[in-house]
Structure formats: C-alpha cells, structure tokens
Design a protein around this motif. Structure first.
Motif, PDB file in Angstrom:
ATOM      1  N   VAL B  64       1.501   3.023  -7.140  1.00  0.00           N
ATOM      2  CA  VAL B  64       1.489   2.712  -5.708  1.00  0.00           C
ATOM      3  C   VAL B  64       2.942   2.532  -5.295  1.00  0.00           C
ATOM      4  O   VAL B  64       3.641   1.659  -5.819  1.00  0.00           O
ATOM      5  CB  VAL B  64       0.683   1.431  -5.388  1.00  0.00           C
ATOM      6  CG1 VAL B  64       0.652   1.185  -3.874  1.00  0.00           C
ATOM      7  CG2 VAL B  64      -0.734   1.527  -5.934  1.00  0.00           C
ATOM      8  N   GLU B  66       6.078   2.406  -2.162  1.00  0.00           N
ATOM      9  CA  GLU B  66       6.388   1.791  -0.863  1.00  0.00           C
ATOM     10  C   GLU B  66       5.880   0.341  -0.873  1.00  0.00           C
ATOM     11  O   GLU B  66       4.694   0.083  -0.973  1.00  0.00           O
ATOM     12  CB  GLU B  66       5.809   2.566   0.324  1.00  0.00           C
ATOM     13  CG  GLU B  66       6.327   3.996   0.416  1.00  0.00           C
ATOM     14  CD  GLU B  66       7.832   4.060   0.693  1.00  0.00           C
ATOM     15  OE1 GLU B  66       8.314   3.405   1.627  1.00  0.00           O
ATOM     16  OE2 GLU B  66       8.541   4.769  -0.062  1.00  0.00           O
ATOM     17  N   ILE B  69       3.026  -1.144   1.312  1.00  0.00           N
ATOM     18  CA  ILE B  69       1.746  -0.533   0.928  1.00  0.00           C
ATOM     19  C   ILE B  69       1.262  -1.149  -0.384  1.00  0.00           C
ATOM     20  O   ILE B  69       0.076  -1.451  -0.547  1.00  0.00           O
ATOM     21  CB  ILE B  69       1.899   0.999   0.834  1.00  0.00           C
ATOM     22  CG1 ILE B  69       2.177   1.572   2.229  1.00  0.00           C
ATOM     23  CG2 ILE B  69       0.657   1.638   0.209  1.00  0.00           C
ATOM     24  CD1 ILE B  69       2.562   3.037   2.263  1.00  0.00           C
ATOM     25  N   GLU B  72      -0.157  -4.635   0.351  1.00  0.00           N
ATOM     26  CA  GLU B  72      -1.525  -4.559   0.909  1.00  0.00           C
ATOM     27  C   GLU B  72      -2.524  -4.156  -0.185  1.00  0.00           C
ATOM     28  O   GLU B  72      -3.658  -4.652  -0.217  1.00  0.00           O
ATOM     29  CB  GLU B  72      -1.587  -3.567   2.079  1.00  0.00           C
ATOM     30  CG  GLU B  72      -0.896  -4.107   3.342  1.00  0.00           C
ATOM     31  CD  GLU B  72      -1.639  -3.742   4.625  1.00  0.00           C
ATOM     32  OE1 GLU B  72      -2.883  -3.716   4.625  1.00  0.00           O
ATOM     33  OE2 GLU B  72      -0.956  -3.499   5.644  1.00  0.00           O
ATOM     34  N   TYR B  73      -2.088  -3.254  -1.064  1.00  0.00           N
ATOM     35  CA  TYR B  73      -2.958  -2.826  -2.169  1.00  0.00           C
ATOM     36  C   TYR B  73      -3.312  -4.025  -3.046  1.00  0.00           C
ATOM     37  O   TYR B  73      -4.486  -4.241  -3.380  1.00  0.00           O
ATOM     38  CB  TYR B  73      -2.257  -1.739  -2.979  1.00  0.00           C
ATOM     39  CG  TYR B  73      -2.994  -1.326  -4.238  1.00  0.00           C
ATOM     40  CD1 TYR B  73      -4.084  -0.463  -4.171  1.00  0.00           C
ATOM     41  CD2 TYR B  73      -2.595  -1.808  -5.483  1.00  0.00           C
ATOM     42  CE1 TYR B  73      -4.763  -0.084  -5.318  1.00  0.00           C
ATOM     43  CE2 TYR B  73      -3.275  -1.430  -6.639  1.00  0.00           C
ATOM     44  CZ  TYR B  73      -4.362  -0.573  -6.551  1.00  0.00           C
ATOM     45  OH  TYR B  73      -5.033  -0.216  -7.688  1.00  0.00           O
ATOM     46  N   GLU B  76      -5.809  -6.172  -1.443  1.00  0.00           N
ATOM     47  CA  GLU B  76      -7.160  -5.608  -1.381  1.00  0.00           C
ATOM     48  C   GLU B  76      -7.844  -5.598  -2.751  1.00  0.00           C
ATOM     49  O   GLU B  76      -9.055  -5.772  -2.838  1.00  0.00           O
ATOM     50  CB  GLU B  76      -7.104  -4.184  -0.809  1.00  0.00           C
ATOM     51  CG  GLU B  76      -6.701  -4.189   0.674  1.00  0.00           C
ATOM     52  CD  GLU B  76      -6.585  -2.794   1.273  1.00  0.00           C
ATOM     53  OE1 GLU B  76      -6.853  -1.798   0.566  1.00  0.00           O
ATOM     54  OE2 GLU B  76      -6.202  -2.699   2.448  1.00  0.00           O
ATOM     55  N   ARG B  92      -4.092  -9.303  11.780  1.00  0.00           N
ATOM     56  CA  ARG B  92      -3.616  -8.333  10.782  1.00  0.00           C
ATOM     57  C   ARG B  92      -2.613  -7.371  11.421  1.00  0.00           C
ATOM     58  O   ARG B  92      -1.566  -7.080  10.845  1.00  0.00           O
ATOM     59  CB  ARG B  92      -4.797  -7.533  10.200  1.00  0.00           C
ATOM     60  CG  ARG B  92      -5.731  -8.349   9.360  1.00  0.00           C
ATOM     61  CD  ARG B  92      -7.060  -7.633   9.122  1.00  0.00           C
ATOM     62  NE  ARG B  92      -6.960  -6.492   8.241  1.00  0.00           N
ATOM     63  CZ  ARG B  92      -7.022  -6.544   6.920  1.00  0.00           C
ATOM     64  NH1 ARG B  92      -7.177  -7.721   6.330  1.00  0.00           N
ATOM     65  NH2 ARG B  92      -6.934  -5.464   6.188  1.00  0.00           N
ATOM     66  N   ARG B  96       1.293  -6.864  10.426  1.00  0.00           N
ATOM     67  CA  ARG B  96       1.847  -5.538  10.108  1.00  0.00           C
ATOM     68  C   ARG B  96       2.970  -5.161  11.058  1.00  0.00           C
ATOM     69  O   ARG B  96       3.956  -4.540  10.651  1.00  0.00           O
ATOM     70  CB  ARG B  96       0.735  -4.475  10.172  1.00  0.00           C
ATOM     71  CG  ARG B  96      -0.255  -4.566   9.028  1.00  0.00           C
ATOM     72  CD  ARG B  96      -1.385  -3.549   9.204  1.00  0.00           C
ATOM     73  NE  ARG B  96      -2.313  -3.590   8.085  1.00  0.00           N
ATOM     74  CZ  ARG B  96      -3.635  -3.523   8.199  1.00  0.00           C
ATOM     75  NH1 ARG B  96      -4.195  -3.399   9.395  1.00  0.00           N
ATOM     76  NH2 ARG B  96      -4.394  -3.572   7.124  1.00  0.00           N
TER      77      ARG B  96
END
Lengths: 219, 219
Positions: B64, B66, B69, B72-73, B76, B92, B96
C-alpha cells in the motif's frame, strides 16, 4: 427533510465532472450553479474560504471541497445504490492510489500539452503519453480500473476524455494511436448516461482552451 | 495466519511517520526496514514501481503506497481499536480535507524555509507561517483537529513537528511565537506514545537537513 444538494462548478472542470458523475450514479437530484471564475460568487468564497476554488458540493448547507473527497462523501452518504468504492480495504486502497496518481500526474502534464510550444511542447506530449501508458498498463484488459465495476479511478480520469480533442488538436498528435485500450475504456465509460451527461462537449472545451491560450498570449 | 506487516521507510520522512503512528495507535507489530534512498532496495522498487518512493506498507505481501492511503487502509483493516477516521461522513470529509491541505501546502513551503536564502527565504518563512496559521485557525481551541479525539488530520501534520527545530534554526525564526496554539497541540500529541515513539529526533532531522544543504551547495 429532503436533501438539498447544490454544486458550484465551472463547466470545463474535470474536477466538477467527477462530482456530477458520482451524483448521477447515485441518482441524486441537485441544483447546478455555474460560477464565473473571474467574479466568484460570495457563496463560493464562503463555502471554500481556504482554496476559493470550484467544484464545491453543498449538502444541506454544508460544503465538501476537493473533488475526490466529495466523491467519497457521496459514496458514504448514499451508500445503498451504485457503490463507487469497493468494500475490500485493499481494493479501496488501490482505487485511491490510482485516483491519487491521476491527480498528481495528469492535470499538470495535460495542461503543458496545450500551454507550451516547440521543444517544450514535444516533451510535454511525450510525458503526457507516458503517464497515460502507465494508466493503460494498470487498466490492462479489464473493462474498468477496478475490474468489472465502474468506480473511483474511472471517475477520477474520465473527465479528461472530453479534453482529448483539444489536446490532440493543439498538440497535433493522436492519443488513440498511442493508447488504444484507454480510448476503448473511455468509450465504454461514455456508454453510461452518468458519464455522458456529466462531461462537457469537446468543442466547448476546445473553445475554452483557445480563449485561455489567447489570454496567455500563446496563439 | 498471523498478519505480516513490513514498513519500508526512511527515518526523517514525515510521510513514514504517519504510517508508524497509525500502526502504533492500532497496536500492530511490524518489521521496520530502513531504506538507503541513494541505493533503493529491489523490494522497494518492486513494491512501489510507479513512484519508487518510501514509505510503503506491505501487508501479507501486498503493498500500500502513499501515506494517507496507507493510514486509511490501516484504519479499515484494524477497525476495532482506536478509530482514526470518525464514522460520520461529513466529519470524515473534513478530516480528509485538512489532511489533503497539509499534503498540498505544508511540504513544499516547509522545504523552502531551509532550501532558500535571502529574500526568497524571507518569503518562504512568511508563506510557511501563513499556512500554519490557517491550520491553527481550523484547530481553534479544540484539543485535536477532529475535536476530542486524535485522528487523521493530526496524523497528517504532527510528523512535521520534529522538523521544526531545523526550520527554526536554518530560518532563524520562532514558530511558537507565531502559532502558540499549534505548538500546544503538538506537545499534546507528543504525550501520546504512538506519536513520540514514531517521530524522529529533531537533532537527527537537523543533521539530515544540514547534509542535504551541503550536497545542494546551500551551506
């Protein structure tokens, strides 16, 4: 209370097209307000005081700025219909990575295709095609970037398609001969009404670019 | 199967710090691999063929890239503990938006503070402080950017704090006298072990910047 949705936009904006496509995918009615970028509305300045840029999505009086953030917001608020992001965290990260790649690479490179001349323009065209080839490589033989379903990366990129006529005409080159799969993907996206009704007319974009070039003394 | 988590990083990177903080917030064990950016590892080039940059988070063999990103991964995948993004779609989008503001504005402006001289440096310092003041205005009197809870915007920005000593020393100015609330926020974040153990030592950063300045002929 029914949702009040307003989009502050400027028709040729590839960023505004993303929000239009996302709202159309979800079947959301909204009020479209075209901004005069030389005389921005008090509402735009109030709703996006930080960047003072279009597009701005206003949902029940509250602004969401930055197009990819607005697209994710739309996907999260109206989650029942036509998911834009996949549910799997890794696939979500991949979709965000490629949408981010489009933002980091395509806009500036595309602008250089029509805003430069001579050797600088030749280098700009080469760079632009290289970027599109990276995207074409990622697309591969899939119908859409995420696979079988139209999603975030598609939405991030497809708006540029209605600028291709201007790029090709001012740059005197063919994108399709370099990136045939990408053009086939774009045509596939255009078969979706959410896309075709959200993109600007290529001749309108051409006229807009011509006007900018004249103002910048590039014609 | 236990999760295999690897971070390819370079210690002074504010982007790498974001991923370290997110993993620490979630209590995830991971293998840390320092990259030599002048001689990047085959693994880095394989895992991030597009940008060829650190940081890269590798989760069970899949990259993964960046930093935002990746954050956020992480949020999640490991969603049970210490949520990084709020659950409300509007909040949210706001988190962001401000993390994106940090990415669009802070890095380049901060670099100019130490990579320029004379009038150019004075302008860079002014611009950098203006950007921090916008962030301070958004923070207001809240403990964290999102309110009571440490979250995405905090993670996006706090890594810069360990660079402040270098900015102030090379720029010969005080950030705290201009942005006292932001410094109070940074100290509050540093009380969290997830932050304090993820940030580089300010003197290490200073030495790194000094080395880069010498290489660039700026000393």
């Amino acid at each position: 209370m029914a949702d009040e949705v307003i989009l502050l936009n400027f028709c040729p904006s590839v960023f505004g097209m993303r929000i239009r496509i996302a709202l159309a995918e979800k079947g959301i009615e909204y009020e479209y307000r075209e901004e005069d970028l030389k005389n921005k509305s008090p509402l735009l300045l109030k709703m996006n005081p930080v960047h003072k840029k279009i597009p701005v999505l206003i949902h029940n009086g509250k602004p969401v700025c930055e197009s990819l953030i607005a697209v994710e917001y739309i996907d999260e608020v109206w989650k029942e219909k036509a998911p834009i992001l996949p549910s799997d965290p890794y696939q979500r990260a991949q979709a965000r990575f490629w949408a981010d790649y489009v933002d980091k690479k395509v806009y500036a490179a595309a602008r250089n295709v029509w805003a430069t001349k001579g050797e600088e323009q030749e280098a700009a065209k080469k760079e632009f095609i290289e970027i599109l080839k990276v995207l074409e490589g990622e697309l591969g033989d899939k119908p859409y970037f995420g696979g079988e379903t139209f999603g975030l990366t598609d939405i991030s990129l497809i708006g540029y398609y209605c600028w291709f006529y201007a790029y090709e005409t001012f740059g005197n080159f063919s994108i399709e001969s370099e990136c045939p799969k990408l053009i086939a993907w774009a045509k596939r996206c255009m078969e979706k009404e959410s896309v075709s009704k959200s993109l600007a007319d290529p001749h309108t974009v051409y006229d807009f670019v011509l006007g900018v070039k004249k103002r910048l003394g590039l014609e």
